[in-house]
Design a protein around this motif. Structure first.
Motif, PDB file in Angstrom:
ATOM      1  N   GLY A 275       0.733  -1.329  -0.094  1.00  5.18           N
ATOM      2  CA  GLY A 275       0.045  -0.104  -0.093  1.00  5.18           C
ATOM      3  C   GLY A 275       0.844   1.068  -0.079  1.00  5.18           C
ATOM      4  O   GLY A 275       0.294   2.434   0.475  1.00  5.18           O
ATOM      5  N   LYS A 276       2.030   1.092  -0.738  1.00 10.01           N
ATOM      6  CA  LYS A 276       2.693   2.438  -0.694  1.00 10.01           C
ATOM      7  C   LYS A 276       3.486   2.552  -2.216  1.00 10.01           C
ATOM      8  O   LYS A 276       3.114   1.802  -2.982  1.00 10.01           O
ATOM      9  CB  LYS A 276       4.099   2.300   0.331  1.00 10.01           C
ATOM     10  CG  LYS A 276       3.894   1.982   1.526  1.00 10.01           C
ATOM     11  CD  LYS A 276       5.182   1.719   2.603  1.00 10.01           C
ATOM     12  CE  LYS A 276       4.732   1.329   3.875  1.00 10.01           C
ATOM     13  NZ  LYS A 276       6.027   1.061   4.661  1.00 10.01           N
ATOM     14  N   GLY A 277       4.002   3.769  -2.424  1.00 14.30           N
ATOM     15  CA  GLY A 277       4.418   4.099  -3.761  1.00 14.30           C
ATOM     16  C   GLY A 277       5.603   3.005  -4.074  1.00 14.30           C
ATOM     17  O   GLY A 277       6.346   2.406  -3.082  1.00 14.30           O
ATOM     18  N   SER A 278       6.131   3.050  -5.150  1.00 16.03           N
ATOM     19  CA  SER A 278       7.170   1.938  -5.653  1.00 16.03           C
ATOM     20  C   SER A 278       8.290   2.820  -6.097  1.00 16.03           C
ATOM     21  O   SER A 278       9.505   2.193  -6.390  1.00 16.03           O
ATOM     22  CB  SER A 278       6.689   1.091  -6.739  1.00 16.03           C
ATOM     23  OG  SER A 278       6.376   1.875  -7.975  1.00 16.03           O
ATOM     24  N   VAL A 279       8.447   4.136  -6.037  1.00 17.16           N
ATOM     25  CA  VAL A 279       9.689   4.659  -6.790  1.00 17.16           C
ATOM     26  C   VAL A 279      10.471   5.513  -5.616  1.00 17.16           C
ATOM     27  O   VAL A 279       9.905   5.839  -4.523  1.00 17.16           O
ATOM     28  CB  VAL A 279       9.272   5.926  -7.692  1.00 17.16           C
ATOM     29  CG1 VAL A 279       8.635   5.322  -8.854  1.00 17.16           C
ATOM     30  CG2 VAL A 279       8.335   6.907  -6.967  1.00 17.16           C
ATOM     31  N   THR A 280      11.414   5.949  -6.165  1.00 18.74           N
ATOM     32  CA  THR A 280      12.574   6.835  -5.185  1.00 18.74           C
ATOM     33  C   THR A 280      12.937   7.815  -5.764  1.00 18.74           C
ATOM     34  O   THR A 280      12.291   8.233  -7.012  1.00 18.74           O
ATOM     35  CB  THR A 280      13.958   5.894  -5.141  1.00 18.74           C
ATOM     36  OG1 THR A 280      14.649   6.122  -6.314  1.00 18.74           O
ATOM     37  CG2 THR A 280      13.909   4.590  -4.556  1.00 18.74           C
TER      38      THR A 280
END
Length: 851
Positions: A275-280
């Motif tokens: 449930g979180k974003g995937s990018v840096t």
């Protein structure tokens, strides 16, 4: 390697790196993500249960006559001046405003010291937004204008102590503006309002803890208590707060996530497994195309503009989707460029860096239709260029549900797409052409999407777009929900959630030798309904201002008044502290900025940013004189007074004396936090595990799942408009710093309604006319009075106003499907000149007075 401070107290508070230099996160690298994904704490839609029963609409206009303590901000106007909208964000003005706020609140020395240590690797984490800091080099001034305002507010050298509360009654305090309440100074002493009192008065900490313990232990059930958490709370006290609530026996742990990015988690968890974003941050710099949907980075996340500027200089194209054409989505002058001789002149003159290449001025709640239109064009492009647009290899290897999704998009008519989104087929083709041959795609979104009635389904369409393009789990590509408060994501990771996973509860119970509750608790909306119905007796707020953040303000106020005890832990006065239960406690705590000295020395806490990096937070300023306590010490005191011999008192004492003990507990409970104390002392912190970032989709079937959503059509009655609430530029969440919104040309007023000129003309309304706004939901009406009409570039049929002033219009029963998030971005309203309602208003109040 040095020992952990938990083993050697002399190491407490040290920030020297304890891990190998090669393990530091570096720009462009992918740090080891670990074997286990960090818990995302989201339940798939089929397992979500919410109270869908309705609550009658409150009498909003007459509430100020019924209750001497105002739940809504005063209606007195402060003097509107209209100016041209800004086309450029930041620049010299942002620098000047940052200095003005810093020096006026905390003084020259405290203000400057705070700014220079904010977001540094050995400093403290900004208490404002959760935007990440660079992995490698950080500038001397690693902050933005709104971060400077938040830090200046925390560094305030004025005190709101016992003398202040003796001078002003709760009713008098409620008639101050929200800005003046915040500017009254730092809370310095524990205070109590006893039954029948109209003032807060001093109380000792032991007596305050005893009141809490006695009231909690007198409940018929632990579920008669509500434990609310703000996203400003760092990891360590958040972990203790949820531990205490569960040892007490309840999962009633609503938090601000329920009102902001709950829709993101509800959409991402079943589709991608986290449930979180995937990018840096580095991925943004590498992206070829960035979509910004329902977000205003110039005001809400200004440091994001630096990342967008870097992406633009690397050749990225940016598509912005928003009902309002915001300054930060147009041009950006980076204040950091003033220190670069080659760029200083450009930062002073001209328009700076152009941010948006294509702006799509979507109608409110039209984003799902817009996304479908783009994907419909992409499927048509794939037919003409087989294998060049859709990533069939990725789809076959990593996903399920593609055929149903594709058919759903193809079956959506262009007529529905254009009518619902307000965007033409030709404009959508332009966006699709920018995406067609690219795979390094990032989509960023915020509450402009999550607070829609179809917020979850719209985010699922965002995921669909990334999956059909294979634009996830590779450098420069992925999903980017942009979180608000500094640790709102970290609090959820720490277990602050009303629906905790069984695995988390099992691990927590084993670590602390107790049997945690497994039955789901109440989220924000369900908590407010329970409070309003008198089903709860204690409300404990760990930071925040739920009265001003939540929907249906007068419903919240009535629920607060029905509590036997309200407890507010905070740093500064806000309106939420004034609308109370029979007994109320106001407990002052440290900010991120304050030096926290405990028995083991100078303590630090930690926060998790929007991109899953956990870094240290170590105060740099001596707290004001008084009796403030750390959040950790407050929760430990409450736990000991409430639980007594039902808990390990010695452990609570040890955790208070040395926060490394808390982190050792966390390291054994939460995957990804192994060796927490060591990793936290690495400069820059460490990345949590993130499966989707590595194309490991920890869903039930181990695949990334396409979604087949249903596109709902809008239906409005004649004369109705759709309202969305927004922040001003001189505001962060519910904290009001000033009455201005310079990017939108507003000075000296907050009670404004932005309207299309044609909508104003249709109603006989001119610029600066006084108006009343009425919301309509399932046959019920709510009205707010004395707003000022402002002509603005907004889609016809749409209007916008600031919160918390417009929050009384948002029905508590109107929520996003699945997530139960209040629909602050979709409120059906009518607008009339104030004079139209005068006769009706007088009769209503005469009838009320006669009751």
């Amino acid at each position: 390697m040095e020992k952990s401070p938990a083993e050697d107290p002399s190491q407490a508070g040290k920030t020297e790196q304890q891990g190998a230099e090669s393990n530091q996160p570096r720009s462009g690298e992918r740090p080891d993500q670990g074997a286990a994904p960090a818990p995302d704490h989201y339940t798939p839609a089929s397992q979500s249960h919410h109270d869908m029963s309705n609550i009658d609409a409150p009498d909003v206009p007459n509430a100020k006559y019924r209750h001497p303590i105002l739940a809504q901000p005063p209606e007195a106007l402060t003097g509107l001046k209209l100016k041209e909208q800004d086309r450029v964000a930041a620049g010299v003005t942002a620098v000047i405003k940052s200095m003005e706020f810093s020096w006026s609140e905390g003084g020259l020395q405290r203000g400057t010291k705070g700014l220079l240590r904010m977001n540094q690797k050995d400093g403290f984490d900004c208490s404002s937004c959760a935007w990440p800091d660079p992995d490698d080099h950080r500038s001397v001034a690693e902050f933005c204008e709104n971060g400077a305002k938040a830090t200046a507010s925390d560094a305030d050298d004025k005190a709101a102590g016992p003398e202040f509360f003796a001078k002003y009654s709760l009713a008098e305090l409620s008639r101050m503006t929200d800005r003046d309440q915040n500017n009254a100074g730092r809370l310095t002493h524990p205070m109590v309002k006893r039954p029948g009192d109209n003032h807060y008065s001093p109380i000792t900490w032991p007596d305050a803890f005893k009141i809490i313990g006695d009231e909690l232990n007198a409940l018929n059930s632990p579920d008669e208590a509500i434990f609310y958490t703000s996203g400003k709370v760092p990891n360590e006290p958040a972990f203790l707060f949820q531990l205490f609530a569960k040892q007490f026996g309840t999962n009633n742990l609503p938090d601000c996530s329920n009102m902001c990015h709950e829709s993101s988690g509800s959409a991402l968890s079943p589709t991608l497994g986290l449930g979180k974003g995937s990018v840096t941050l580095n991925d943004l710099h590498e992206a070829e195309v960035i979509l910004i949907i329902g977000q205003n980075p110039g005001t809400n996340h200004p440091r994001m503009l630096s990342a967008l500027q870097k992406a633009k200089r690397n050749g990225a194209k940016i598509i912005s989707v928003n009902p309002l054409i915001e300054a930060g989505l147009q041009n950006f002058k980076n204040p950091q460029d003033f220190m670069n001789p080659l760029r200083a002149l450009g930062a002073l003159i001209g328009d700076g860096t152009q941010i948006t290449d294509l702006f799509l001025q979507v109608r409110i709640d039209g984003d799902m239709a817009l996304l479908r239109g783009i994907m419909k064009h992409l499927f048509e492009a794939e037919e003409l260029n087989p294998g060049r647009v859709v990533d069939h290899g990725f789809i076959a290897e990593h996903t399920t549900g593609f055929e149903s999704f594709e058919q759903n998009i193809r079956n959506t008519s262009w007529e529905d797409i254009e009518s619902e989104s307000g965007i033409s087929r030709a404009q959508l083709l332009e966006a699709a052409n920018m995406l067609a041959t690219k795979q390094k795609i990032i989509t960023c979104w915020a509450m402009g999407v999550t607070q829609q009635r179809q917020g979850v389904q719209t985010i699922q369409e965002i995921v669909n777009l990334h999956l059909m393009k294979g634009a996830i789990g590779k450098p420069g590509a992925g999903t980017c929900p942009v979180r608000g408060h500094s640790n709102v994501q970290g609090d959820r990771t720490m277990g602050v959630w009303e629906k905790p996973a069984k695995e988390f509860q099992d691990s927590l119970g084993k670590e602390f030798n107790f049997s945690p509750p497994y039955e789901h608790g109440l989220d924000v909306v369900d908590s407010l309904k329970a409070m309003y119905r008198g089903q709860t007796k204690v409300y404990f707020s760990f930071g925040g201002n739920l009265l001003a953040a939540g929907p249906d303000t007068e419903v919240i106020a009535e629920g607060m008044r029905k509590q036997k005890l309200t407890v507010f832990v905070g740093t500064k006065l806000n309106r939420g502290h004034l609308v109370t239960g029979d007994t109320s406690l106001l407990l002052p705590c440290f900010t991120h900025l304050d030096i926290d000295m405990q028995k083991a020395g100078h303590q630090m806490t930690s926060c998790e940013n929007s991109m899953g990096v956990v870094s240290q937070n170590k105060g740099v300023l001596v707290p004001l004189p008084g009796q403030m306590m750390s959040e950790v010490a407050i929760i430990a005191g409450v736990a000991i007074a409430t639980l007594g011999d039902k808990t390990n008192i010695a452990d609570w004492v040890a955790m208070t004396e040395n926060y490394d003990v808390i982190r050792d507990h966390i390291s054994r409970v939460i995957p990804g936090f192994e060796d927490f104390n060591e990793k936290l002392r690495r400069p820059g912190g460490f990345y949590l595990p993130n499966g989707p970032r590595e194309r490991r989709f920890t869903t039930k079937n181990g695949k990334a799942n396409f979604s087949t959503t249903q596109l709902e059509k809008h239906h409005l009655e004649p004369g109705q408009l759709v309202l969305m609430t927004v922040r001003s530029h001189d505001q962060f969440n519910t904290t009001i710093y000033e009455y201005n919104d310079r990017y939108r040309g507003i000075q000296g007023e907050r009670r404004v309604l932005f309207m299309h000129r044609d909508d104003m003309a249709d109603r006989g309304i001119k610029a600066k006319d006084l108006i009343d706004i009425t919301s309509h939901f399932e046959g019920a009406e709510r009205t707010v009075e004395k707003f000022v009409a402002v002509p603005y570039d907004i889609p016809k049929g749409n209007v916008s106003a600031y919160f918390p002033e417009a929050n009384p219009l948002i029905p508590i029963n109107s929520v996003a499907k699945v997530s139960n998030t209040p629909t602050s971005k979709y409120v059906v309203v009518t607008v009339v000149p104030t004079a139209v309602n005068n006769e009706k208003r007088v009769k209503s109040r005469e009838a009320m007075m006669a009751e």
